[in-house]
Every structure is written in structure tokens, then in C-alpha cells.
Design a protein around this motif. Structure first.
Motif, PDB file in Angstrom:
ATOM      1  N   ASP A  24     -20.468   2.489 -51.920  1.00 52.09           N
ATOM      2  CA  ASP A  24     -21.549   1.744 -51.255  1.00 52.09           C
ATOM      3  C   ASP A  24     -22.714   2.671 -50.910  1.00 52.09           C
ATOM      4  O   ASP A  24     -23.885   2.278 -51.009  1.00 52.09           O
ATOM      5  CB  ASP A  24     -21.028   1.080 -49.983  1.00 52.09           C
ATOM      6  CG  ASP A  24     -20.094  -0.092 -50.271  1.00 52.09           C
ATOM      7  OD1 ASP A  24     -20.142  -0.621 -51.406  1.00 52.09           O
ATOM      8  OD2 ASP A  24     -19.323  -0.466 -49.379  1.00 52.09           O
TER       9      ASP A  24
ATOM     10  N   TYR B 266     -17.316  -4.265 -57.375  1.00 50.52           N
ATOM     11  CA  TYR B 266     -16.662  -5.547 -57.614  1.00 50.52           C
ATOM     12  C   TYR B 266     -15.158  -5.312 -57.718  1.00 50.52           C
ATOM     13  O   TYR B 266     -14.696  -4.556 -58.588  1.00 50.52           O
ATOM     14  CB  TYR B 266     -17.155  -6.189 -58.910  1.00 50.52           C
ATOM     15  CG  TYR B 266     -18.582  -6.684 -58.859  1.00 50.52           C
ATOM     16  CD1 TYR B 266     -18.871  -8.000 -58.511  1.00 50.52           C
ATOM     17  CD2 TYR B 266     -19.634  -5.825 -59.149  1.00 50.52           C
ATOM     18  CE1 TYR B 266     -20.182  -8.453 -58.457  1.00 50.52           C
ATOM     19  CE2 TYR B 266     -20.952  -6.261 -59.106  1.00 50.52           C
ATOM     20  CZ  TYR B 266     -21.222  -7.584 -58.762  1.00 50.52           C
ATOM     21  OH  TYR B 266     -22.520  -8.025 -58.705  1.00 50.52           O
TER      22      TYR B 266
ATOM     23  N   HIS C 273     -17.375 -13.317 -61.568  1.00 48.00           N
ATOM     24  CA  HIS C 273     -18.688 -12.709 -61.736  1.00 48.00           C
ATOM     25  C   HIS C 273     -18.904 -12.411 -63.214  1.00 48.00           C
ATOM     26  O   HIS C 273     -18.004 -11.889 -63.885  1.00 48.00           O
ATOM     27  CB  HIS C 273     -18.797 -11.399 -60.944  1.00 48.00           C
ATOM     28  CG  HIS C 273     -18.415 -11.529 -59.503  1.00 48.00           C
ATOM     29  ND1 HIS C 273     -19.280 -11.967 -58.530  1.00 48.00           N
ATOM     30  CD2 HIS C 273     -17.229 -11.286 -58.875  1.00 48.00           C
ATOM     31  CE1 HIS C 273     -18.663 -11.980 -57.366  1.00 48.00           C
ATOM     32  NE2 HIS C 273     -17.413 -11.572 -57.538  1.00 48.00           N
TER      33      HIS C 273
ATOM     34  N   SER D  73     -29.710   0.938 -61.914  1.00 47.84           N
ATOM     35  CA  SER D  73     -28.877   0.039 -61.120  1.00 47.84           C
ATOM     36  C   SER D  73     -27.489  -0.039 -61.761  1.00 47.84           C
ATOM     37  O   SER D  73     -27.356  -0.136 -62.984  1.00 47.84           O
ATOM     38  CB  SER D  73     -29.504  -1.353 -61.029  1.00 47.84           C
ATOM     39  OG  SER D  73     -29.626  -1.951 -62.304  1.00 47.84           O
TER      40      SER D  73
ATOM     41  N   ALA E   9     -23.134  -1.212 -61.426  1.00 49.21           N
ATOM     42  CA  ALA E   9     -22.005  -1.940 -60.855  1.00 49.21           C
ATOM     43  C   ALA E   9     -20.719  -1.236 -61.256  1.00 49.21           C
ATOM     44  O   ALA E   9     -20.595  -0.724 -62.373  1.00 49.21           O
ATOM     45  CB  ALA E   9     -21.980  -3.381 -61.356  1.00 49.21           C
TER      46      ALA E   9
ATOM     47  N   ARG F 203     -26.696   6.374 -61.006  1.00 50.40           N
ATOM     48  CA  ARG F 203     -27.505   6.111 -59.827  1.00 50.40           C
ATOM     49  C   ARG F 203     -28.495   7.249 -59.574  1.00 50.40           C
ATOM     50  O   ARG F 203     -29.641   7.008 -59.180  1.00 50.40           O
ATOM     51  CB  ARG F 203     -26.599   5.934 -58.597  1.00 50.40           C
ATOM     52  CG  ARG F 203     -25.825   4.640 -58.604  1.00 50.40           C
ATOM     53  CD  ARG F 203     -26.745   3.436 -58.531  1.00 50.40           C
ATOM     54  NE  ARG F 203     -27.572   3.484 -57.326  1.00 50.40           N
ATOM     55  CZ  ARG F 203     -28.773   2.942 -57.221  1.00 50.40           C
ATOM     56  NH1 ARG F 203     -29.315   2.309 -58.251  1.00 50.40           N
ATOM     57  NH2 ARG F 203     -29.445   3.027 -56.086  1.00 50.40           N
TER      58      ARG F 203
ATOM     59  N   TYR G 190     -27.341  -5.697 -64.394  1.00 55.63           N
ATOM     60  CA  TYR G 190     -27.481  -4.297 -63.966  1.00 55.63           C
ATOM     61  C   TYR G 190     -27.891  -3.462 -65.168  1.00 55.63           C
ATOM     62  O   TYR G 190     -27.718  -3.879 -66.324  1.00 55.63           O
ATOM     63  CB  TYR G 190     -26.159  -3.764 -63.404  1.00 55.63           C
ATOM     64  CG  TYR G 190     -25.690  -4.446 -62.147  1.00 55.63           C
ATOM     65  CD1 TYR G 190     -26.074  -3.977 -60.895  1.00 55.63           C
ATOM     66  CD2 TYR G 190     -24.862  -5.568 -62.212  1.00 55.63           C
ATOM     67  CE1 TYR G 190     -25.640  -4.605 -59.735  1.00 55.63           C
ATOM     68  CE2 TYR G 190     -24.425  -6.208 -61.063  1.00 55.63           C
ATOM     69  CZ  TYR G 190     -24.821  -5.722 -59.822  1.00 55.63           C
ATOM     70  OH  TYR G 190     -24.395  -6.345 -58.680  1.00 55.63           O
TER      71      TYR G 190
ATOM     72  N   ARG H  57     -22.953  -1.326 -56.660  1.00 53.05           N
ATOM     73  CA  ARG H  57     -22.239  -2.513 -56.174  1.00 53.05           C
ATOM     74  C   ARG H  57     -20.795  -2.457 -56.677  1.00 53.05           C
ATOM     75  O   ARG H  57     -20.543  -2.285 -57.881  1.00 53.05           O
ATOM     76  CB  ARG H  57     -22.929  -3.776 -56.694  1.00 53.05           C
ATOM     77  CG  ARG H  57     -22.147  -5.074 -56.473  1.00 53.05           C
ATOM     78  CD  ARG H  57     -22.172  -5.574 -55.055  1.00 53.05           C
ATOM     79  NE  ARG H  57     -21.322  -6.765 -54.915  1.00 53.05           N
ATOM     80  CZ  ARG H  57     -21.723  -8.020 -55.155  1.00 53.05           C
ATOM     81  NH1 ARG H  57     -22.972  -8.245 -55.560  1.00 53.05           N
ATOM     82  NH2 ARG H  57     -20.882  -9.024 -54.974  1.00 53.05           N
TER      83      ARG H  57
END
Length: 477
Positions: free
Chosen positions: A105, A112, A134, A31, A33, A26, A7, A110
Motif C-alpha cells: 500500500d 488484489y 475484478h 500504475s 496492481a 512504481r 493499470y 493496489r
């Protein structure tokens, strides 16, 4: 099973600060997380700001109503504790984070779930709740937004006593008959106010000579007087030497220095905060585990070109609104650096500089009376070497205070920089003063000259007329 993903930005910690870093990243097209080990929304949403204010609001509203002729007779009974606690539960979404997770969302980031920790530069390892793993790599930045946690002192017997911290104090489902509160800071006085109003017999134990020691001295005096009048007991210059509670159940006994004992049904220790940086893998990037993280004004960790520490973890201002402010600064800085846009590092009021953390940090303490302050206290201003003058005024002498309620008591102070003729700090204590604070914050952050403040005319009759009285007092001295 191990998944490796890349990301632009990885944010560790999903409280309000982390959420705002995500939002700004964003919005800039990066991108992103977000890693969260507990509930998305963090301490503020579930164990601090929201539940504590939901508990305090009925207490403050009742106190205000009792000051108004024609109304006080209607509010003489006790609070409906069951209704107050149920309303508190609604404000915490019953400790479920579905709504806030859905918002993450909706941003395109994303989420986690799991424990995240650094694994060297720009890498975050996430161990998920079902054993999944991850490995997240950040092209540009990792932002640590893990907040702070309550600290319990090293006192014999405390470890097994199941004492309350701020989390238990804001989420308890029943009202204890007797509550001992250890600590006279913000958490201590707010929770003493709330639970006393809900029917607990509160005893407040303070090591120092008064309450709220980081604010102007008159603030703690006003709050202590009001708590005492409401039925709470305050013991200053008091140290707890030991805690006794059989098997962590039943009454708890506090043994004070000197041997005196105090018995309660629950005890809250409100004795400070520590950074939630243990187990975060700081050692893999040359930093000390469990430490506060020192940052520059863009919230970038000193000595790093990719690691950011935003909110409580950098120890600049342990306040939700300041963490969100820092997040907006950090998000803008991360985006600019990702695009290789030169930052105006020397522009102290630019979009990439958290200047307000130094100059105009505001805070409201939701006791009865409320306490509100922005900028520096007199002691802080003098310690910083400024040539200043404190200007004081009795808030009860303002016409709007008399209309607010009978027996209004309060005090205001502004700290004037005599060399620049601007305000360095303002403090209010009194019913309803929290809504006065933003005007003070604007005046301090904007470095508005005293001569211009004269032309900001307060409406009559409001408590805001205190501004005119403070300025007159400064002029006429």
C-alpha cells in the motif's frame, strides 16, 4: 459484482519477486496492481527461506561453538526446541502478512487478494475471497511471478499419507521422534540438518549415490560425513516403492524396493519443484497450462511483447535472490518499453539483461558444514565446451580456518577458463563459507582477470586467505 480497472502493469504473484517488480514499476512512475491468492511475501517469507534459516541457525551456531576451546563445554546440552520453534514463528510473522501488505500500500500499488488468471492478452481476471470479481487490464505488461510448488512422486499410498513437503517441514509445531527424509537435494539436506539438531532421529533416503548431486562431488561428501557424525542415517541408492499410513495418522511405513520397511513418525518428500502455472489461464494466450515459461534475458516470455515471467516460473534459477534480481531487470525493461526508450538488447551487462542468470548464479546451502557455489561446476563447464582447469585446495590448511574452530574441515575449488584467464565457477564447503561467496560472485560476474585477482589481497588470518592459496596453486602447477 464485477469491477473493471486499467493499470500500466499487472503483477500476478506477491512473493519477493512480484514485490520487486511492483517496486521497480512504481519507481518508474507506472500504475501497478498486485494480485496474490495466499500471503503477500510468498513462499520465501512463510515456508522457505526465512523459516528454514530460523530453524537452521541454532544448529549451525551450536556446531560452531562446539569447535571453540573454552566454549564447547558450555554448549553440550540439547537445543531448546520450543524456543527455536517460537523464534521461527516470529520470523514468519506468525503466518500473517499485515506488514508486507502495508508495504505494498505504501508504494501506491493496489493489492488484489484472490486467484488471478489470464483472460486473453493483457487481461487478468481476479476472483476475490468474498465472491467479488475484478477484470484488470494492463496497458503495457502483465508479469507472472507465481513461483513454484513442491512435487510429490506417484507412489502407492502417498496421496493419503499426509506426508510433509517443504511447507510442512518449515512450519511444523512439534518435533517428530523419527523423521524420514526422501531426497538428497537442498531441501532434503537442510531439513535433515535442522530436525536432527532439534532432536529427531533422521533417516535420509537418496535415490542416487550421494547428496547434493548438482554441486561438485566433494560437497555432498562433506555434508554426508557431518550428518552421519551428528547421528543422522543416510541410505543411498534407495527407492521408496510404497507408503503406508492408516487414515493419515500415526506412524508411517516406507516400503523400499526389495521389500525392506522403514518406520517413522513423519516423512518429508523433498523430490523436486514444479511451476505454479496451473489454473493461470495460459491457454487463453496460446501457452501450455502448468508449464515453465521460457523467457529472454529481460524476462519477457518468448513470442510475446507484453507478458513477462519472473522468478521460479521461468526455470532459470529457483532462488529468491535470483528472482529479485530478475525482477529488477524486468521492471527496468517494462518501464523502458513503456516509454519507448530503445533497449540495448546486445549489451549483455546492461540494465535490461539478466546476464548473471547465465554466468554467476550464487547459492548457499545452510547445512553444517555450509556449502556455497557461484557460476559453473567443473562438469558444467566441460559440458559447455570450455577449456578449463579445476584448482583445488584444502580449506583446513588456511590459518583462519584453524582459528574458526578445532577440527575444521572444508574444501575449495575454482574453475579457470584457460582461454580467457578468468573464473567460471567457485565452490566452497566448510563452516562459515557462505560469507565467502560474494567475493566469488563478484569475480565471476565481473570477469576479473586472474592477473588482477592477485592484487586483491586477503586479510590475515581469515578464511578468505583461501583466495591466495587457490591462486598460488594455479600459478605453481
Amino acid at each position: 459484482m464485477t469491477e473493471a480497472v486499467e493499470y500500466d502493469v499487472v503483477v500476478v504473484g506477491g512473493g519477493p519477486t512480484g514485490e520487486n517488480v511492483v517496486d521497480r514499476a512504481r519507481a518508474a512512475g507506472l500504475s501497478t496492481a498486485l494480485v496474490e491468492s495466499e500471503l503477500v511475501g510468498g513462499e520465501c517469507s512463510y515456508w522457505a527461506c526465512m523459516p528454514s534459516k530460523a530453524l537452521l541457525r541454532p544448529a549451525i551456531t551450536r556446531a560452531d561453538a562446539r569447535r571453540v576451546p573454552g566454549l564447547r563445554q558450555s554448549v553440550q546440552g540439547p537445543l531448546d526446541a520450543e524456543a527455536v520453534l517460537a523464534h521461527r514463528d516470529e520470523f514468519t510473522s506468525h503466518w500473517k502478512d499485515d506488514g508486507q501488505a502495508a508495504w505494498i500500500d505504501s508504494t501506491g500499488a493496489r493489492l488484489y487478494r484472490g486467484q488471478g488468471r489470464l483472460q486473453g492478452p493483457k487481461k487478468v481476471l481476479v476472483d476475490g475471497p468474498e465472491g467479488e470479481r475484478h477484470v484488470l487490464t494492463a496497458r503495457h505488461a502483465v508479469a507472472v511471478c507465481t513461483g513454484s510448488r513442491a512435487v510429490l512422486p506417484d507412489i502407492p499410498g502417498l496421496a493419503g499419507a499426509k506426508a510433509w513437503t517443504s511447507r510442512e517441514a518449515t512450519s511444523a509445531q512439534t518435533v517428530p521422534g523419527r523423521l524420514a527424509v526422501v531426497g538428497g537435494g537442498v531441501v532434503g539436506v537442510e531439513m535433515a540438518t535442522a530436525w536432527n539438531a532439534l532432536g529427531s532421529q533422521v533417516t535420509l533416503l537418496v535415490r542416487g549415490g550421494g547428496l547434493l548431486p548438482r554441486m561438485e562431488p566433494f560437497v555432498g561428501e562433506h555434508v554426508a560425513d557431518a550428518l552421519t557424525e551428528a547421528g543422522a542415517r543416510i541410505r543411498t541408492h534407495t527407492d521408496v516403492a510404497a507408503v503406508v499410513r492408516a487414515d493419515g495418522t500415526g506412524p508411517v511405513t516406507l516400503v523400499l524396493e526389495g521389500g525392506e520397511q522403514i518406520e517413522a513418525d513423519e516423512v518429508l518428500f523433498a523430490t523436486g519443484r514444479a511451476p505454479r502455472t496451473d489454473g493461470l489461464g495460459l491457454e487463453t494466450v496460446g501457452l501450455e497450462p502448468g508449464s515453465w515459461l521460457s523467457v529472454d534475458d529481460s524476462c519477457r516470455v518468448e513470442g510475446s511483447d507484453w507478458l513477462y515471467a519472473v522468478g521460479d516460473v521461468n526455470h532459470r534459477a529457483l532462488l529468491t535472490h535470483q528472482g529479485k534480481y530478475q525482477a529488477r531487470i524486468a521492471g527496468a525493461a517494462i518501464a523502458a518499453r513503456a516509454r519507448r526508450v530503445p533497449l540495448l538488447e546486445t549489451d549483455r551487462w546492461g540494465a535490461h539483461s539478466a546476464t548473471a542468470d547465465h554466468a554467476a548464479t550464487p547459492q548457499v546451502i545452510f547445512t553444517d558444514p555450509e556449502a556455497a557455489a557461484a557460476g559453473l561446476s567443473l562438469a558444467e563447464a566441460e559440458a559447455a565446451g570450455h577449456r578449463v582447469r579445476a584448482v583445488d585446495y584444502d580449506l583446513a590448511s588456511v590459518a583462519g580456518a584453524g582459528l574458526y574452530g578445532d577440527g575444521y574441515r572444508g574444501h575449495a575449488r575454482m574453475i579457470v577458463d584457460l582461454d580467457r584467464e578468468i573464473l567460471l565457477g567457485v565452490t566452497f564447503v566448510g563452516p562459515g563459507v557462505g560469507e565467502l561467496l560474494h567475493s566469488a560472485t563478484v569475480a565471476i560476474a565481473g570477469e576479473v582477470p586472474i592477473e588482477r585477482l592477485w592484487h586483491a589481497v586477503p586479510a590475515y588470518p581469515t578464511i578468505s586467505e583461501i583466495w591466495l592459496r587457490l591462486l598460488e596453486t594455479y600459478r605453481d602447477a
